[in-house]
Each structure stands twice: as structure tokens, then as C-alpha cells.
Design an enzyme around this catalytic site. Structure first.
Site, short mmCIF file in Angstrom:
data_model
loop_
_atom_site.label_atom_id
_atom_site.label_comp_id
_atom_site.label_asym_id
_atom_site.label_seq_id
_atom_site.Cartn_x
_atom_site.Cartn_y
_atom_site.Cartn_z
N HIS A 1 0.85 -1.20 0.00
CA HIS A 1 0.00 0.00 0.00
C HIS A 1 0.88 1.25 0.00
O HIS A 1 1.89 1.31 0.71
CB HIS A 1 -0.89 0.02 1.26
CG HIS A 1 -1.76 1.23 1.32
ND1 HIS A 1 -2.95 1.33 0.63
CD2 HIS A 1 -1.60 2.42 1.96
CE1 HIS A 1 -3.48 2.52 0.84
NE2 HIS A 1 -2.68 3.20 1.65
N ASP B 1 -14.63 2.86 8.60
CA ASP B 1 -13.63 3.74 7.99
C ASP B 1 -14.27 4.56 6.87
O ASP B 1 -14.00 5.76 6.74
CB ASP B 1 -12.45 2.94 7.42
CG ASP B 1 -11.56 3.83 6.58
OD1 ASP B 1 -10.98 4.77 7.15
OD2 ASP B 1 -11.51 3.65 5.35
N ARG C 1 -14.24 12.99 8.10
CA ARG C 1 -12.96 13.71 8.26
C ARG C 1 -12.73 14.67 7.09
O ARG C 1 -12.20 15.76 7.26
CB ARG C 1 -11.81 12.71 8.36
CG ARG C 1 -11.77 12.00 9.71
CD ARG C 1 -10.85 10.79 9.67
NE ARG C 1 -9.51 11.13 9.26
CZ ARG C 1 -8.70 10.32 8.56
NH1 ARG C 1 -9.10 9.12 8.21
NH2 ARG C 1 -7.49 10.71 8.23
N SER D 1 -7.07 4.38 9.60
CA SER D 1 -7.89 4.29 8.39
C SER D 1 -7.25 3.33 7.38
O SER D 1 -7.90 2.40 6.88
CB SER D 1 -8.03 5.70 7.81
OG SER D 1 -8.54 5.66 6.50
N LYS E 1 -8.42 -1.05 6.58
CA LYS E 1 -8.78 -1.61 5.27
C LYS E 1 -7.84 -2.74 4.89
O LYS E 1 -8.24 -3.75 4.34
CB LYS E 1 -8.73 -0.51 4.20
CG LYS E 1 -9.91 0.43 4.30
CD LYS E 1 -9.84 1.54 3.29
CE LYS E 1 -8.80 2.57 3.65
NZ LYS E 1 -9.18 3.95 3.62
#
Ligand code: URA
Length: 435
Positions: A82, A161, A168, A183, A187
Site C-alpha cells: 500500500h 472507515d 474527516r 484508516s 482496510k
């Protein structure tokens, strides 16, 4: 749970218990905690922070708000990668097919671009008919056929999330290291993976402009992963100039296809090699990074990753003939180049302004729900450190609107600096963070 008491406790610098965090996340996901109370708590967290234990508890509560992928039927090591996001940051489209072709399972849940940074889903959707909105059943099917799948967050995965991130976004509470960490990690943990390699970007084109902030984010995410029993490592990498040469969705996919065919730009190839090598080590394919890098080179040279990507495109409804014919991608009406006004060396390609110029062309979105133009963007012919002569092409803008083209061109002029002396070389991988 008395939510005003909980807000007051965090507002005054207190430490929330696991039960308090779980009650808040459950209540907010179900709708019994309203947006105004959640907003107040998020702002208290923004100012007061969360310690490592609170962040891990928040992450776990967000994972529990939905389902976790069940990958127990797959024999391969399950490793994902990621990135925290940058300009021209397209490594997923190269690294995932290489990792899948090398023997890993890559269940990649990705996001969209926001602001000056791009997103994997937007890039994939520039492939005609490519479907990023897979059901869980479809996601498993693509994984079975291709050892990888790339799709957006489904309603089942970490719904807390999804709701909190949207809140947010409109309450100026995105830029908080514990909230970003929880967050992203919620995931990723919901993917049911064994290990994760994080590419945490630092520099002008990143969320985290300063190395210290990128380091703190990387450390927090690695801690969360390890506390959840996962193998996690982070590379902190340079985002002071765009990665590779292309910025803009279809243009970036073409660059990834070229990289998979062995003709990619050097910096993109180098970072993909480093990220994939970390994945191979986490997945137990190799015991040293050196061996893992050699594996990357031979897997890439075999041509199998490009075949894998073609199969993913076909399985997710896209046009696999884009592999042989790039004109099947959406094409912009105009191409206009920017040339050097003097001799010297490229000293700077300021990533954030370049990302914003590509947004002005239509490649990125201001708000989560704005539409984007898949065809437009910028392709650089020169990168930092390259020598240039007067009149030589620095980059080419791909545009569909004359006014936007003029504005983007003006912005780019201010983002490119040419100097008489070659600039000091900057490493691409700045640091490595592990538990
Ligand atoms: N990406 C995410 O998924 N969450 C954040 O909070 C920031 C970036």
C-alpha cells in the site's frame, strides 16, 4: 456509553480505553452516535492525538465494523502493498502482477485519488470497461484465476472507515497521523493478509511533506500491523518529484504496461523492484533482499507479469487488447510541449504543483465525488538531474480544454527549475521501518 464524557476526556488529553473506542466505533457505524458528536471527537483526536495502544484499538474496532476476507482456501502467502499516495505514483500496477506471477496472492483493495495525488482505481478505470466495483464473490473469483485482484473498498469491508473518512474530509481532520494510520490499516487488515509492505511517501507531492512526519506515520502503521500479528515493513520513499515520467490516469497505465514489458523509466522500475523484493521476503519466497531483487528481475523478464495483468483486465471486464494497442485508451485532443529556455540541468520538478497542474487539466479531483478525465495529464521527457539544452522538450501536456491547458502550462513553468550545475543526487528509498 456517555459520548459527551468520552469527547471531554479526549479534549482534556485523557487516554481512551479499548471499551470506549469500541463503543464509539460501533455506535457511529450503527448510527446511534450522530455526526456532530463524531466530528467533535475527531477534532479532539486531531489536537490531542492517540497513543499506540489507542490507535491499535481504533483500527481493530474499524476492522470489526465489517467483514474480513476469508483467504484460507488459498495456498499462497497473502501479501499486499500500500502506498500513502503521491504524484505519478503507480507502482501497484507493476508490483501486484509481478508478485502474483512470482507466487504470492495479492488481494489489493485500493482507493481513488484526492487533491494532487492519484489513486489506483482511477488509473484502472481508464482501461475501457474495467470494473473496479467488484462484489466479494467476484473479488474471490478474480483472485482464484489471477492470484491477484484490484478493486475498491466494498460496503462489507471496514464500513466504519468509509463513514469516518467521509466525515474527516468535511471536518478538516484528515491530516492526523493516528487517524490516517487507523484508516489505512483497518482496510488492509480486513483483506485477511499475512503481510504488508507500506510505501510511505515523503516530500512536496506527499501527504507528509517532512521526513519526521513520514517516519512517525510509518512507525505507527508498522506497530498496528505487528500488534495484529501481521508481518509489516515500510519504506519511506522520495516524493519531491513525480515518480516515473507520466502523471495522469491513462498515461500512467501505459507507463506501467511499458514497465512490465521491460521498458519502464529507471526510478519507477527501481522502486517497484524494492517494494516487490520486500513482499517476497515477507512472503517467505526469499531469505535475503538481494535474492528477492534477482527474483524480481527474472520474473519480470519472463513476461508472465504482463500476461497476469492482461488476465486481470479481462477478468474484471476490461479490454485486454490495450496491451498491444495503446490507442484503445482514451486520448486527449491536444498535446503541447514545454521547452527549456536555457542550457543546464533539471534541478527541481516540484511534485505538488505538478500534481495540481494535472488536476487543472482534469486528471485529479477536488472533492471525493468530482468527475475526472482519464485521457489528460503530463509526460515528462526530463527528470531531476538530466541535462537540457535551450529549446529541448521538458514535458508534454495532454489536454481536452484550451483554457485548462493554458493554466496548467503556466503552473508547470513555475514547478520546473533549471540550474547551471547538476543537483546533488537524491536517494529514492530514504529509510526502512520495521518492528
Ligand atoms: N488514505 C486513507 O485510506 N485514509 C486516510 O486517512 C488517508 C489516506
Amino acid at each position: 456509553m456517555n459520548i459527551p464524557l468520552l469527547i471531554r476526556k479526549k479534549r482534556d488529553g485523557g487516554i481512551l480505553t479499548q471499551e470506549e473506542i469500541a463503543a464509539f466505533v460501533e455506535g457511529y457505524t450503527r448510527g446511534s452516535v450522530p455526526d456532530y458528536q463524531a466530528s467533535a471527537l475527531l477534532m479532539a483526536i486531531y489536537f490531542r492525538g492517540l497513543d499506540a495502544r489507542e490507535t491499535a484499538d481504533l483500527t481493530q474496532a474499524m476492522v470489526r465494523s465489517g467483514q474480513t476476507l476469508d483467504l484460507s482456501g488459498f495456498s499462497q502467502p497473502k501479501i499486499d502493498k500500500h502506498s500513502t499516495g503521491g504524484v505519478g505514483d503507480k507502482t501497484s500496477l507493476v508490483v501486484a502482477p509481478v508478485a502474483a506471477a512470482a507466487g504470492l496472492l495479492v488481494p489489493m483493495i485500493s482507493g481513488r485519488g484526492l487533491g494532487h495525488t492519484g489513486g489506483t482505481l482511477d488509473k484502472l478505470e481508464s482501461i475501457p470497461n474495467f470494473n473496479t466495483q467488484l462484489s466479494l464473490g467476484e473479488f474471490y473469483r478474480v483472485l482464484r484465476v489471477c492470484s491477484m485482484a484490484m478493486a475498491g473498498q466494498t460496503a462489507e469491508l471496514a464500513p466504519a472507515d468509509r463513514k469516518l473518512y467521509a466525515l474527516r474530509d468535511v471536518t478538516a481532520t484528515v491530516e492526523s497521523i493516528p487517524l490516517i494510520s487507523a484508516s489505512i490499516m483497518s482496510k488492509k487488515l480486513a483483506e485477511g493478509i499475512d503481510g504488508l509492505v507500506l510505501d510511505v511517501k515523503a516530500g512536496s507531492g506527499a501527504f507528509m511533506k517532512q521526513l519526521e512526519d513520514a517516519r512517525a506515520l510509518a512507525q505507527r502503521m508498522v506497530e498496528i500491523g505487528v500488534a495484529s500479528g501481521k508481518r509489516v515493513r515500510a519504506l519511506i520513499t522520495d516524493m519531491s518529484q513525480p515518480l516515473g515520467c507520466a502523471v495522469g490516469n491513462a498515461l500512467e497505465v501505459v507507463e506501467c504496461l511499458e514497465t512490465l514489458a521491460g521498458r519502464g523509466p529507471q526510478d519507477l522500475l527501481q522502486l517497484c523492484r524494492e517494494l516487490a523484493a520486500q513482499m517476497f521476503v515477507l512472503g517467505g519466497l526469499d531469505t535475503s533482499l538481494e535474492a528477492a531483487r534477482t527474483r524480481f528481475d527474472s520474473v519480470l523478464a519472463s513476461g508472465r507479469p504482463l500476461e497476469t495483468f492482461g488476465r486481470v483486465i479481462a477478468e474484471q471486464g476490461g479490454d485486454p487488447h490495450v496491451l498491444e494497442d495503446y490507442t484503445r485508451f482514451p486520448q486527449a485532443k491536444w498535446q503541447e510541449s514545454l521547452v527549456a529556455s536555457g542550457d543546464g540541468y533539471v534541478e527541481e520538478l516540484e511534485a505538488e504543483t505538478i500534481g495540481r497542474a494535472s488536476m487543472v487539466l482534469g486528471a485529479g479531483r477536488e472533492r471525493v465525488d468530482s468527475a475526472i478525465d482519464p485521457a489528460v495529464g503530463i509526460v515528462f521527457e526530463k527528470k531531476v538531474g538530466d541535462s537540457v539544452e535551450t529549446g529541448e522538450r521538458l514535458c508534454t501536456l495532454h489536454a481536452n480544454d484550451a483554457d485548462r491547458l493554458a493554466r496548467a502550462k503556466e503552473m508547470l513553468r513555475g514547478a520546473i527549475a533549471i540550474s547551471r550545475q547538476p543537483p546533488a543526487s537524491r536517494p529514492l528509498v530514504l529509510e526502512r521501518v520495521e518492528a
